[in-house]
Enzyme design. Structure first.
Site, PDB file in Angstrom:
ATOM      1  N   HIS A 142       0.826  -1.217   0.000  1.00  0.00           N
ATOM      2  CA  HIS A 142       0.000   0.000   0.000  1.00  0.00           C
ATOM      3  C   HIS A 142       0.853   1.258   0.000  1.00  0.00           C
ATOM      4  O   HIS A 142       0.379   2.325  -0.386  1.00  0.00           O
ATOM      5  CB  HIS A 142      -0.929  -0.003   1.212  1.00  0.00           C
ATOM      6  CG  HIS A 142      -2.176  -0.793   0.995  1.00  0.00           C
ATOM      7  ND1 HIS A 142      -3.267  -0.716   1.830  1.00  0.00           N
ATOM      8  CD2 HIS A 142      -2.523  -1.679   0.032  1.00  0.00           C
ATOM      9  CE1 HIS A 142      -4.226  -1.513   1.395  1.00  0.00           C
ATOM     10  NE2 HIS A 142      -3.790  -2.114   0.300  1.00  0.00           N
ATOM     11  N   HIS A 147      -2.985   1.008  -8.642  1.00  0.00           N
ATOM     12  CA  HIS A 147      -3.544   1.366  -9.939  1.00  0.00           C
ATOM     13  C   HIS A 147      -4.976   1.848  -9.742  1.00  0.00           C
ATOM     14  O   HIS A 147      -5.745   1.258  -8.972  1.00  0.00           O
ATOM     15  CB  HIS A 147      -3.594   0.160 -10.878  1.00  0.00           C
ATOM     16  CG  HIS A 147      -2.265  -0.371 -11.310  1.00  0.00           C
ATOM     17  ND1 HIS A 147      -1.455  -1.129 -10.490  1.00  0.00           N
ATOM     18  CD2 HIS A 147      -1.608  -0.266 -12.498  1.00  0.00           C
ATOM     19  CE1 HIS A 147      -0.359  -1.482 -11.144  1.00  0.00           C
ATOM     20  NE2 HIS A 147      -0.424  -0.959 -12.371  1.00  0.00           N
ATOM     21  N   TRP A 199       8.320   5.861  -4.068  1.00  0.00           N
ATOM     22  CA  TRP A 199       9.399   5.729  -3.095  1.00  0.00           C
ATOM     23  C   TRP A 199       8.949   4.964  -1.856  1.00  0.00           C
ATOM     24  O   TRP A 199       7.751   4.887  -1.554  1.00  0.00           O
ATOM     25  CB  TRP A 199       9.901   7.118  -2.678  1.00  0.00           C
ATOM     26  CG  TRP A 199      10.373   7.944  -3.822  1.00  0.00           C
ATOM     27  CD1 TRP A 199       9.707   8.980  -4.414  1.00  0.00           C
ATOM     28  CD2 TRP A 199      11.603   7.804  -4.545  1.00  0.00           C
ATOM     29  NE1 TRP A 199      10.451   9.497  -5.445  1.00  0.00           N
ATOM     30  CE2 TRP A 199      11.621   8.792  -5.546  1.00  0.00           C
ATOM     31  CE3 TRP A 199      12.700   6.947  -4.432  1.00  0.00           C
ATOM     32  CZ2 TRP A 199      12.675   8.945  -6.442  1.00  0.00           C
ATOM     33  CZ3 TRP A 199      13.753   7.088  -5.316  1.00  0.00           C
ATOM     34  CH2 TRP A 199      13.739   8.080  -6.311  1.00  0.00           C
ATOM     35  N   HIS A 369      -2.170 -13.125  -2.355  1.00  0.00           N
ATOM     36  CA  HIS A 369      -3.455 -13.300  -1.679  1.00  0.00           C
ATOM     37  C   HIS A 369      -3.609 -14.627  -0.934  1.00  0.00           C
ATOM     38  O   HIS A 369      -4.319 -14.677   0.082  1.00  0.00           O
ATOM     39  CB  HIS A 369      -4.598 -13.131  -2.688  1.00  0.00           C
ATOM     40  CG  HIS A 369      -4.743 -11.716  -3.167  1.00  0.00           C
ATOM     41  ND1 HIS A 369      -4.771 -11.377  -4.504  1.00  0.00           N
ATOM     42  CD2 HIS A 369      -4.845 -10.550  -2.495  1.00  0.00           C
ATOM     43  CE1 HIS A 369      -4.904 -10.065  -4.631  1.00  0.00           C
ATOM     44  NE2 HIS A 369      -4.940  -9.544  -3.426  1.00  0.00           N
ATOM     45  N   ARG A 454      -5.579  -8.862 -14.664  1.00  0.00           N
ATOM     46  CA  ARG A 454      -4.722  -7.683 -14.582  1.00  0.00           C
ATOM     47  C   ARG A 454      -3.377  -7.913 -15.253  1.00  0.00           C
ATOM     48  O   ARG A 454      -2.864  -7.029 -15.951  1.00  0.00           O
ATOM     49  CB  ARG A 454      -4.521  -7.271 -13.118  1.00  0.00           C
ATOM     50  CG  ARG A 454      -5.736  -6.643 -12.451  1.00  0.00           C
ATOM     51  CD  ARG A 454      -6.192  -5.384 -13.176  1.00  0.00           C
ATOM     52  NE  ARG A 454      -7.275  -4.704 -12.468  1.00  0.00           N
ATOM     53  CZ  ARG A 454      -8.397  -4.314 -13.040  1.00  0.00           C
ATOM     54  NH1 ARG A 454      -8.594  -4.540 -14.329  1.00  0.00           N
ATOM     55  NH2 ARG A 454      -9.325  -3.673 -12.344  1.00  0.00           N
TER      56      ARG A 454
END
Length: 611
Positions: A142, A147, A199, A369, A454
């Site tokens: 996170h 996206h 970053w 996941h 994706r």
């Protein structure tokens, strides 16, 4: 020469089957090879529209000394590098980065791949690590990447007869289009932008926009906002007010709260040691310290926990302290300018010939996941008794705040994460609840099918081509891909052609190296990007000094670990962490009379993979 030498050796013996020193230098050679061949810039040729560079003298004190909200001005000569809203790069040549289209996009059907090859029938645990390790990696991703999506533009996936999905076709929103493209990009494959800062700047806590940063700051003594020791609710989303709160659940809530508390504790110490600091200076310095501490914990604790190979333990510690190791580093500081000898922090920054950006391939290999189990078993820290068993639907999204602020004691939640195991990253271990997940905005998704789609949509190569581009031998047969004969037959029935196997499926089927919690294929991206995120960042290299961090801040980073951070804010956890060398390994199980170490600490190589 080193690269050519190991290229010959690796034709018959991979790095993890070599004697210790040969394996260690093999990793260094692999990293150098990947730095040379697999850092591919996707930015507009000619730099159209880029912010002009500045110098230390002209940047302004705030931009020079502290991390900006959106990540700009990390490289003063190229202020847009790594900024939120800029493009992902690639780890494969652009000719191999074109997205699948038409029949190729739908073959085989992503929903059928999800149901047939990925769905968890029986939970397979990774018994050498704890659930905190699973929460941690989401906490870090996170910070690194996100996206956007296009709600009005969907990909339609046919649903087979007998499937219990609620509609036919299944609709998956497309990834948000890159609105920075110009005519100069017409020969490039589609590009996508990162809505987070690229970053390692703890943007998951602080946000990636000035507006979000203002919301999380208290503007008192540099501290972040807390309410009765908890993160306040964001009225716009109904979940915690923090830097980045998508896919929120109790595990993220614990970690975000912990490091918000840590930020505030650092502010207290800085104010005590440097009473002349302004409120902005206290905040900016504390963010520098927290960001570096997170990077250190990830490098020398989380990674060796999930990749428990002797060579990797030394290699990851060397990323931080160098081969001279921590003891000498503490006694004498840097012994050499070389990152190999004295570590990356405090060395000279280097982009290795390509502007710093995170990559689509990096995002792809961090789809982990299967780490999440089906239930959270809440145990009492006092005696280990089972207090509650909650389905994951009860502890995610809007439900997370309720669990964190009522009922279970927070120390019981921490203890439960410390003794419960996550899932093994392998086929047939994708959480079923994630295959029918409704988000707060009402969008209903099968995340396993989404993971497959994706990669295809964003032009991430399929498994064999991915391996070729990362200097690995492709699998010639399904039996060569996996050592599980039943999986090999299932893969053959689904794909028919070994070249069609999706990256996610191949990585989950692949037999990992001894002690690894994921595949060697994914690890190639880690070899490259783990050090790159440090080496390109001036706040970890050229500016990793007392001028920026203060003496107190530098000492704070050096002295602390995940365990010490936990014990500072939750000292009740001390009995369960006693003798535990790594906070991401299983903690001591508490009983009414004594604490014991779980038997799961044994047989790490098989335990972490579930195989």
């Amino acid at each position: 020469m080193l690269r050519r030498f190991y290229a010959r050796i690796n034709r018959t013996r991979p790095w993890y089957r070599l004697p210790f020193l040969l394996g260690l230098f093999n990793l260094i050679a692999l990293r150098d090879e990947l730095r040379e061949d697999n850092l591919v810039d996707t930015r507009t040729p000619g730099g159209v529209g880029r912010t002009p560079g500045v110098t230390s003298a002209t940047a302004g004190e705030e931009r020079r000394r502290f991390r900006t909200a959106d990540g700009s001005y990390n490289d003063l000569s190229d202020p847009d590098m790594g900024r939120a809203g800029t493009r992902f790069a690639r780890n494969v040549p652009l000719e191999h980065a074109w997205p699948a289209e038409g029949d190729e996009l739908m073959t085989p059907n992503p929903r059928e791949v999800s149901r047939t090859l990925m769905r968890r029938e029986t939970f397979t645990p990774a018994t050498s690590i704890n659930l905190l390790a699973a929460a941690w990696i989401q906490f870090q991703t996170h910070d690194w990447f996100a996206h956007g999506r296009e709600p009005a533009d969907v990909i339609e996936i046919d649903v087979a007869e007998g499937d219990d999905w609620f509609e036919n076709p299944m609709r998956i929103p497309r990834t948000k289009v890159d609105d920075t493209r110009t005519d100069a990009d017409r020969d490039l494959p589609p590009t996508f932008v990162n809505s987070n800062s690229h970053w390692w700047d703890a943007s998951s806590i602080y946000g990636s926009t000035p507006e979000r940063r203002e919301q999380v700051r208290s503007h008192v003594d540099g501290k972040l906002v807390l309410k009765d020791g908890n993160l306040p609710l964001d009225p716009a989303t109904g979940v915690a007010l923090t830097g980045f709160s998508e896919n929120w659940w109790v595990g993220l809530g614990l970690l975000h709260t912990l490091f918000t508390l840590e930020h505030n504790a650092i502010c207290d110490q800085l104010k005590k040691d440097y009473p002349g600091m302004t409120e902005d200076e206290l905040f900016g310095t504390a963010q520098l310290v927290v960001s570096a501490l997170l990077a250190k914990i990830h490098t020398v604790e989380w990674t060796p926990a999930i990749i428990a190979h002797p060579v990797l333990k030394v290699a990851m510690r060397a990323n931080w302290w160098g081969l001279a190791e921590e003891k000498l580093h503490r006694m004498f500081g840097r012994l050499s300018k070389s990152e190999v000898i004295s570590g990356i922090p405090g060395s000279a920054f280097d982009h290795h010939g390509s502007p710093y950006q995170l990559t689509e391939e990096f995002a792809a290999v961090y789809r982990l996941h299967p780490l999440l189990p089906d239930t959270l078993e809440v145990h009492s820290l006092d005696d280990g008794t089972l207090v509650d068993s909650m389905e994951f639907q009860e502890i995610i999204l809007l439900n997370a705040h309720r669990v964190l602020t009522s009922g279970a004691r927070v120390q019981d939640l921490w203890y439960s994460f410390g003794v419960q195991h996550p899932g093994a990253v392998q086929l047939h271990n994708f959480p079923r609840w994630m295959q029918d997940l409704t988000l707060p905005d009402g969008l209903r998704l099968d995340l396993a099918a989404l993971d497959i789609m994706r990669d295809r949509e964003r032009g991430v190569p399929r498994y064999n081509e991915f391996r070729r581009q990362l200097h690995l031998k492709p699998a010639e047969t399904f039996d060569e891909l996996t050592d599980n004969p039943a999986w090999a037959r299932e893969l053959e029935a689904m794909y028919g052609d070994i070249e069609k196997v999706d990256l996610q499926v191949g990585m989950h089927a692949e037999t990992p190296p001894p002690g690894f919690g994921f595949s060697d294929t994914a690890f190639r991206v880690f070899i490259l990007m783990a050090s790159r995120r440090l080496k390109s960042d001036r706040f970890i290299t050229d500016c990793y000094t007392e001028e920026y961090y203060t003496k107190t801040g530098m000492q704070w980073i050096a002295d602390n670990t995940m365990t010490s951070v936990l014990l500072r804010h939750y000292p009740q956890l001390a009995p369960s962490l006693e003798g535990v060398k790594n906070a991401f390994a299983p903690w001591k199980v508490q009983t009414a009379t004594h604490a014991t170490t779980p038997a799961a600490d044994t047989a790490h190589a098989t335990a972490v993979t579930g195989k």
